[in-house]
Design a protein around this motif. Structure first.
Motif, short mmCIF file in Angstrom:
data_model
loop_
_atom_site.label_atom_id
_atom_site.label_comp_id
_atom_site.label_asym_id
_atom_site.label_seq_id
_atom_site.Cartn_x
_atom_site.Cartn_y
_atom_site.Cartn_z
N GLN A 430 46.27 79.86 20.74
CA GLN A 430 46.63 79.98 22.07
C GLN A 430 47.09 78.75 22.36
OE1 GLN A 430 44.63 80.83 26.39
NE2 GLN A 430 43.32 81.17 24.85
N LEU A 433 50.77 78.95 21.77
CA LEU A 433 51.49 79.91 22.64
C LEU A 433 51.54 79.23 23.91
CD1 LEU A 433 52.19 83.13 22.54
CD2 LEU A 433 50.05 83.49 23.98
N GLN A 434 50.58 78.72 24.59
CA GLN A 434 50.75 78.03 25.85
C GLN A 434 51.88 76.89 26.16
OE1 GLN A 434 47.38 76.85 28.01
NE2 GLN A 434 46.31 78.90 27.75
N GLN A 436 54.52 76.96 23.96
CA GLN A 436 55.74 77.59 24.07
C GLN A 436 56.28 78.20 25.41
OE1 GLN A 436 56.12 80.39 20.82
NE2 GLN A 436 55.23 79.22 19.31
N LEU B 171 48.08 89.90 19.70
CA LEU B 171 49.54 89.90 19.54
C LEU B 171 50.43 90.80 19.00
CD1 LEU B 171 49.50 85.89 19.60
CD2 LEU B 171 49.91 87.48 21.54
N ARG B 175 47.64 89.00 15.56
CA ARG B 175 46.50 87.90 15.57
C ARG B 175 45.83 88.37 17.22
NH1 ARG B 175 49.47 82.67 16.51
NH2 ARG B 175 51.24 84.07 16.89
N LEU B 177 43.77 86.90 20.30
CA LEU B 177 43.31 85.85 21.15
C LEU B 177 42.28 86.00 22.19
CD1 LEU B 177 46.97 84.34 22.11
CD2 LEU B 177 45.70 83.93 19.98
N ARG B 178 41.48 85.13 22.56
CA ARG B 178 40.46 85.33 23.39
C ARG B 178 40.97 84.54 24.64
NH1 ARG B 178 36.72 88.56 21.55
NH2 ARG B 178 36.40 88.34 18.96
N LEU B 179 41.37 85.22 25.78
CA LEU B 179 41.88 84.35 26.91
C LEU B 179 40.86 84.55 27.96
CD1 LEU B 179 45.52 86.32 26.71
CD2 LEU B 179 44.82 84.21 25.74
N HIS B 181 37.49 83.18 30.64
CA HIS B 181 36.39 82.51 30.65
C HIS B 181 35.19 83.44 31.06
CE1 HIS B 181 39.53 79.44 32.05
NE2 HIS B 181 38.74 78.71 31.11
N LEU B 190 46.84 76.84 30.81
CA LEU B 190 47.62 78.07 31.55
C LEU B 190 47.06 79.26 31.80
CD1 LEU B 190 51.34 77.62 29.98
CD2 LEU B 190 50.40 76.51 32.29
N ASP B 191 47.06 79.89 32.79
CA ASP B 191 46.08 81.13 33.25
C ASP B 191 46.65 82.40 32.42
OD1 ASP B 191 44.60 83.28 33.97
OD2 ASP B 191 44.86 82.80 36.08
N LEU B 192 46.61 82.54 31.22
CA LEU B 192 47.24 83.85 30.47
C LEU B 192 46.46 84.87 30.81
CD1 LEU B 192 48.09 82.12 27.08
CD2 LEU B 192 49.37 82.03 29.28
N LEU B 195 48.55 86.25 33.49
CA LEU B 195 49.69 86.71 33.23
C LEU B 195 49.83 88.24 32.48
CD1 LEU B 195 52.60 85.42 33.00
CD2 LEU B 195 52.24 84.96 30.72
N LEU B 203 53.22 92.21 26.56
CA LEU B 203 52.77 90.78 25.88
C LEU B 203 51.88 90.98 24.70
CD1 LEU B 203 52.30 88.65 29.18
CD2 LEU B 203 54.27 88.96 27.94
N VAL B 440 58.25 84.87 24.14
CA VAL B 440 57.34 84.11 23.40
C VAL B 440 55.91 85.07 22.63
CG1 VAL B 440 55.69 82.24 23.69
CG2 VAL B 440 57.95 82.01 24.76
N PHE B 441 55.51 85.93 23.41
CA PHE B 441 54.31 86.69 22.88
C PHE B 441 54.98 87.61 21.67
CE2 PHE B 441 50.81 86.25 25.74
CZ PHE B 441 51.28 85.48 26.91
#
Lengths: 455, 455
Positions: A430, A433-434, A436, B171, B175, B177-179, B181, B190-192, B195, B203, B440-441
């Motif tokens: 992550q 990714l951020q 990028q 993704l 892969r 990802l844990r985005l 909180h 960044l607040d993915l 997004l 994405l 990017v994603f």
């Protein structure tokens, strides 16, 4: 290109907005974190208009010069500190309210306005903007947006991201984008407004914001003061309030070391050693009923509780909480940390802090926004630089928060001071990714380089 | 690689989760928009686990095969419609509630759970998840997140983005990802999460979500029924409610054509021609006082108003509103539009709709979430395909909303149906930036290609 040529271009375009006086350059090196950059920046630009910002960024991108955007410089993570070879771009002078629409519950503002000034102006319309950082009298709306700052009212009234409809963003190359909406709802494409909130100056420069407002809350405010024999009991009591389904507007916890320092500062009687204090405010039409219910929970959890409906007494009690920063400043240099944990884990986090205190032989005065699980442990030391042992203790603190399902930073941001821990929380995938994504906004990497992402 | 080889790889990895029956392939072509893809997809994968999703995406990226993620297929913009050469990845079977934490006011869920099923389960804990799309009985939480869906309660209780703390995202290359909180506050990088909300499958694939919950609202619900001689007066009355500082939980407006069709469907008396109807609900401890104040505003604005505290009567009144879709379906094929405007512009938007009706000789029955300025004009036609004249009228509708400071889509998304207008709202620079972020994603462009961004 030489620094002299960059300065010449800036002067030609920006005239009086360019400031290279020693005092201004020196001030732009630091924020309120105590941390400063390694030296003075090239210049400070005091932008007066969106065009000034665009001109600065065109020159910066044309010459490959880094730009560090600043508001009032009240950040606590070094995110706005400008150093050698960098342009400090101050938006503090762009402080106008462009539009207030009570019928649409929105305002359009420039980023340099102080949070408290905005809310004073909105109050005349019976409105307010909910984000309420403790620094509201000295911090800007733009800084609030750049850091995704929180404050005392988040559990009930939301965080900054919930209170911004759109932002105007100048990109690294000087182009202006209008992101977001003036409407309550809007789902056209990717939500770049939310992406910009909390991005700490690495995606672009926020030159305007459309804010989502609330009506001023009706009804009286009730204030509860509760004292507990120890901080663990106090923290468990706060968790019990949330678990009971009650929602205070404010719920602040002060541990014994914080309380002792504040009482000393204010000339109050020395508190009983070990005791911790919880201050709660309820508001709205059910304020009195909510306060009574919360008082019952706090008493059942071991608190000695007093409820007041007197606004003066309420302000007096909150003033104790608001004296935390000056009280700490008297003890030495302060590194104010900012971990956040799920609300049920508040007592567990205080246990971990006590362990770190014992292991490192430190006293770590800690205040918590207990309604939302955000703790501010204060590391105190002598001299300007954070000693290695403090960073070791902070490292344990961060990992303890992560272990408990929490985060490195609830509201202050990563800036310069926490970048080396960012990948610990995000994971390498992550993090990359951020990075990028930031490069899409800023291919040259001239926006606040070295902040957020460790280089 | 040939379709046969892709299928062989999917079968080897996914076994029974792979579905190539005619009925399933046919169903995956369409959503509730009436729009369908040009032909059947390669296969439907009914993912049971995160590993199934990862395996599907590894094969898809390895073979360059597009993937269209689907929930319950209730979208209204064609965003989940899968076509020739594409894998339809259904998450509907991943419908477990993994965790409910009343003490932390959060739940962790899989994406396939229906919105209504989630809220039934949460109600046992005295909790609810606020996003409340009209489709709640048939739509999934994952679809809600993917579209950034809204619903009836947004003005008071927020949109989806305000109610999600984190998402687990697979993704394009498989892969995980844990985005986000588990905490109220968190500003690491960044607040993915934000997004991803509303990103319509371009994405990544949301395989889990940490939801921010509320306590069930206390107090009785009051319902107001108000009738106005014309829709402009009704719209102005709704704007006056917001401008007066009052906050209903629900405020729905039905124009005359909508009302006539619904009354016909339900066998109710024919309404007086031209009359428009507003249904308001208030909730919480001040529900009765709020209802009285709102009734006063609506009467002063020209409404004939009745207030009820009877829950059965309240449900009966809202059932009229909820009958809009079936009532429209009886008139022909429906293109449900979704513009949103600032709340003060509601009457102006109805004026523009009336002009479009006259110019094109159409009747455009329109319902509005009047509390937040979101309108759903319904274009009715015969046969499966939207006639060119309807798209011309819709084009005027979209530009009218933009002229009034609004947006193309408040809550349904861009999908396949609105992609050609996206740049009109975003501008070319922002459109291109958004496209680069998506890359990017998903560097190969295999995630829901052709949706959101026109090719």
């Amino acid at each position: 290109m030489s620094d002299r040529e960059v300065l010449a271009q800036l002067r030609a375009e920006l005239g009086d907005a360019l400031d290279t006086t020693d005092a201004s350059l020196e001030a732009a090196r630091a924020d309120k974190s105590g941390h400063a950059s390694t030296g003075r920046p090239l210049a400070v630009v005091h932008a007066r208009t969106v065009s000034d910002v665009q001109a600065t960024l065109r020159i910066a991108s044309g010459t490959g010069t880094p730009v560090v955007t600043r508001g009032a410089g009240t950040g606590l993570a070094g995110g706005a500190n400008a150093g050698p070879g960098e342009i400090a771009l101050s938006l503090r002078a762009m402080d106008r309210i462009l539009e207030v629409r009570p019928d649409d519950l929105l305002a359009v503002v420039e980023p340099g306005i102080l949070n408290a000034d905005l809310n004073r102006a909105l109050a005349e319309h019976g409105l307010w903007w909910a984000p309420d950082p403790a620094s509201r009298d000295i911090s800007t709306v733009g800084g609030n947006i750049a850091t995704g700052a929180g404050g005392l009212l988040c559990a009930k009234y939301g965080v900054v991201r919930d209170a911004v409809l759109g932002v105007d963003l100048v990109l690294a190359d000087g182009r202006l984008l209008r992101l977001g909406h003036r409407t309550v709802k809007g789902v056209t494409g990717l939500d770049l407004t939310s992406l910009v909130i909390g991005s700490e100056g690495i995606l672009g420069v926020v030159v305007g914001a459309t804010l989502k407002l609330r009506r001023l809350t009706r009804g009286a405010v009730c204030t509860i003061a509760a004292t507990f024999t120890d901080v663990g009991t106090a923290a468990s009591a706060c968790s019990a309030v949330t678990a009971a389904g009650l929602q205070p507007a404010i719920m602040e916890l002060l541990d014994a070391a914080s309380l002792a320092a504040i009482h000393d500062l204010l000339g109050l009687a020395t508190p009983t050693p070990g005791e911790a204090h919880v201050t709660v405010q309820t508001d709205g039409v059910a304020a009195a009923a909510d306060a009574a219910a919360i008082a019952t929970v706090l008493e059942a959890a071991g608190g000695r509780v007093a409820v007041s409906t007197d606004p003066t007494e309420g302000e007096r009690l909150l003033a104790i909480r608001r004296s935390m920063h000056p009280a700490m400043a008297r003890l030495g240099t302060t590194l104010i940390e900012d971990v956040s944990v799920p609300r049920s884990a508040l007592a567990a986090m205080f246990t971990r802090i006590a362990e770190i205190e014992r292991r490192y032989g430190l006293v770590i005065p800690t205040v918590a926004h207990a309604g939302d699980g955000n703790l501010h442990p204060n590391f105190i030391f002598d001299g300007p630089d954070v000693p290695a042992v403090i960073w070791e203790a902070a490292d344990e603190l961060f990992h303890a928060a992560l272990d408990l399902g929490g985060t490195l930073t609830g509201e202050h941001g990563i800036g310069a001071l926490k970048r080396r821990w960012l990948a610990d929380e995000l994971g390498d995938d992550q993090w990359e990714l951020q990075r990028q994504i930031a490069r899409v906004f800023d291919p040259q990497g001239i926006l606040n380089p070295g902040k957020v992402f460790a280089t």
